[in-house]
Design a protein around this motif. Sequence first.
Motif, short mmCIF file in Angstrom:
data_model
loop_
_atom_site.label_atom_id
_atom_site.label_comp_id
_atom_site.label_asym_id
_atom_site.label_seq_id
_atom_site.Cartn_x
_atom_site.Cartn_y
_atom_site.Cartn_z
N ARG A 13 26.90 100.28 -9.43
CA ARG A 13 26.91 98.85 -9.15
C ARG A 13 27.68 98.64 -7.85
O ARG A 13 28.81 99.09 -7.71
CB ARG A 13 27.57 98.09 -10.31
CG ARG A 13 26.81 98.30 -11.63
CD ARG A 13 27.52 97.67 -12.81
NE ARG A 13 27.50 96.22 -12.70
CZ ARG A 13 28.56 95.46 -12.37
NH1 ARG A 13 29.71 96.03 -12.07
NH2 ARG A 13 28.46 94.16 -12.32
N SER A 15 23.02 90.03 -0.68
CA SER A 15 22.48 89.94 -2.05
C SER A 15 21.22 90.78 -2.20
O SER A 15 20.75 91.43 -1.26
CB SER A 15 22.16 88.48 -2.38
OG SER A 15 20.87 88.13 -1.90
N GLU A 56 29.74 93.93 1.61
CA GLU A 56 30.31 92.81 2.36
C GLU A 56 29.89 92.89 3.82
O GLU A 56 30.13 93.90 4.48
CB GLU A 56 31.84 92.82 2.24
CG GLU A 56 32.51 91.61 2.89
CD GLU A 56 33.94 91.45 2.45
OE1 GLU A 56 34.15 91.28 1.21
OE2 GLU A 56 34.84 91.50 3.30
N ASN A 96 22.88 95.79 -7.41
CA ASN A 96 23.66 94.91 -6.52
C ASN A 96 24.32 93.84 -7.39
O ASN A 96 23.66 93.19 -8.20
CB ASN A 96 22.71 94.27 -5.50
CG ASN A 96 23.44 93.55 -4.38
OD1 ASN A 96 24.53 93.04 -4.56
ND2 ASN A 96 22.81 93.52 -3.22
N ILE A 97 25.63 93.62 -7.22
CA ILE A 97 26.31 92.62 -8.06
C ILE A 97 25.98 91.19 -7.63
O ILE A 97 26.26 90.24 -8.36
CB ILE A 97 27.84 92.81 -8.06
CG1 ILE A 97 28.44 92.47 -6.68
CG2 ILE A 97 28.23 94.21 -8.51
CD1 ILE A 97 29.93 92.25 -6.69
N LEU A 98 25.36 91.03 -6.44
CA LEU A 98 25.02 89.69 -5.96
C LEU A 98 23.53 89.42 -6.20
O LEU A 98 22.68 90.06 -5.57
CB LEU A 98 25.33 89.55 -4.46
CG LEU A 98 26.80 89.78 -4.06
CD1 LEU A 98 26.97 89.55 -2.56
CD2 LEU A 98 27.73 88.88 -4.84
N TYR A 158 28.91 96.33 -4.33
CA TYR A 158 29.15 95.09 -3.59
C TYR A 158 29.13 95.45 -2.11
O TYR A 158 29.88 96.32 -1.67
CB TYR A 158 30.49 94.46 -3.95
CG TYR A 158 30.92 93.36 -3.00
CD1 TYR A 158 30.17 92.19 -2.87
CD2 TYR A 158 32.06 93.50 -2.21
CE1 TYR A 158 30.55 91.19 -1.99
CE2 TYR A 158 32.46 92.49 -1.33
CZ TYR A 158 31.70 91.34 -1.23
OH TYR A 158 32.07 90.34 -0.33
N ILE A 173 32.32 99.67 -3.20
CA ILE A 173 32.37 98.57 -2.23
C ILE A 173 32.00 99.13 -0.87
O ILE A 173 32.54 100.16 -0.44
CB ILE A 173 33.77 97.92 -2.17
CG1 ILE A 173 34.10 97.27 -3.52
CG2 ILE A 173 33.84 96.89 -1.05
CD1 ILE A 173 35.53 96.78 -3.62
N ILE A 177 30.94 84.33 -0.56
CA ILE A 177 31.34 84.73 -1.90
C ILE A 177 32.77 84.30 -2.22
O ILE A 177 33.66 84.41 -1.38
CB ILE A 177 31.24 86.28 -2.04
CG1 ILE A 177 29.81 86.75 -1.81
CG2 ILE A 177 31.71 86.74 -3.41
CD1 ILE A 177 28.80 86.17 -2.75
N PRO A 203 32.56 95.97 -9.29
CA PRO A 203 31.58 96.94 -8.77
C PRO A 203 32.14 98.36 -8.79
O PRO A 203 33.37 98.57 -8.72
CB PRO A 203 31.36 96.47 -7.34
CG PRO A 203 32.64 95.76 -6.98
CD PRO A 203 33.08 95.08 -8.24
N VAL A 206 33.78 88.83 -7.25
CA VAL A 206 33.72 90.29 -7.12
C VAL A 206 34.67 90.95 -8.11
O VAL A 206 34.33 91.97 -8.73
CB VAL A 206 34.05 90.71 -5.68
CG1 VAL A 206 33.94 92.23 -5.51
CG2 VAL A 206 33.11 90.02 -4.68
N GLY A 264 28.49 88.26 1.60
CA GLY A 264 27.94 89.48 1.04
C GLY A 264 26.44 89.57 1.24
O GLY A 264 25.79 88.59 1.63
#
Length: 290
Positions: A172, A185, A176, A201-203, A174, A226, A213, A223, A218, A183
């Motif tokens: 998973r 997505s 940035e 993807n966490i977004l 994230y 990163i 974000i 996640p 987050v 972020g």
Amino acid sequence: MLERLFCFLALCVLCGAAQAVTVLDDARQKIEITRAPQRIVSLLPSLTETVCALGQCQRLVGVDRYSNWPEGIQALPRMGGGIDPNIESIVAQKPDLVLLAGSTRGVERLQSLGITVLRLEPRTHADVQRVLRTVAEAIGVPRSEADRVWREIDAGVQAAVQSLKPQARSLRVYFEVSPTPYGASESSFIGETLLRMGVRNILPAALGPFPQINPEFVVRAQPDVIMAGDSSRASMLQRPGWAQMRAVREDRICVFQPEQADIVVRAGPRMAEGARLMAECLNRTAGGAR
């Protein structure tokens, strides 16, 4: 003699007409280009790179302050950026085409001065392919060349996908794109690349391609990995709760140096290289993720 002259002039007219094209920009405006532009100003790095990927770097007479690839464009005059284009400098170059993002200021001013403006801003894989074709058509490069460049990009992305270790495919992530923070997505070209890799993807796509974000989002998402540019790393540790996240504690943060970050966050011809950098990050961090 007069007959030959008449035939020559008629041929010139026909050739000029054959070069005239009408293309649709991202503002849904039809832009008529009467002949292949020879003096191009680009105010978006991905568009600068697109012109060069199509083999037409020599037609560029000015670029924005952030364009830095390929090396051959380093000596070109700088025309400001998207929020502060230098209209006087652009006009002084006497361009027959200006390429810029839809959000770039001063479009109306340039158009009022009789300068042809083409607004294009790729955000997805499909956009990159479409922009390649649109730019090619606008500058008189065969569509087959644009399609060849796209096939190379897509094949490079697929090679990066195939290089991923099996244990990295369930991570998973994230990503940035700037320390504001913004972020990437699922609906961005970066998110699409991660999706092809089988990474989560966490977004979500519903947030838009590059949403701003809340840092707490987050922290709650926790996640496994990163990804961020060098400019984000220092600010991350100042955000509430971030120092306690597993990814931070276990140093599962991939920090892209400025030159690498430029590659990864630009939706353009170097997208495959960006995919390779992300795959390398995931492979490095896969072993420590839980």
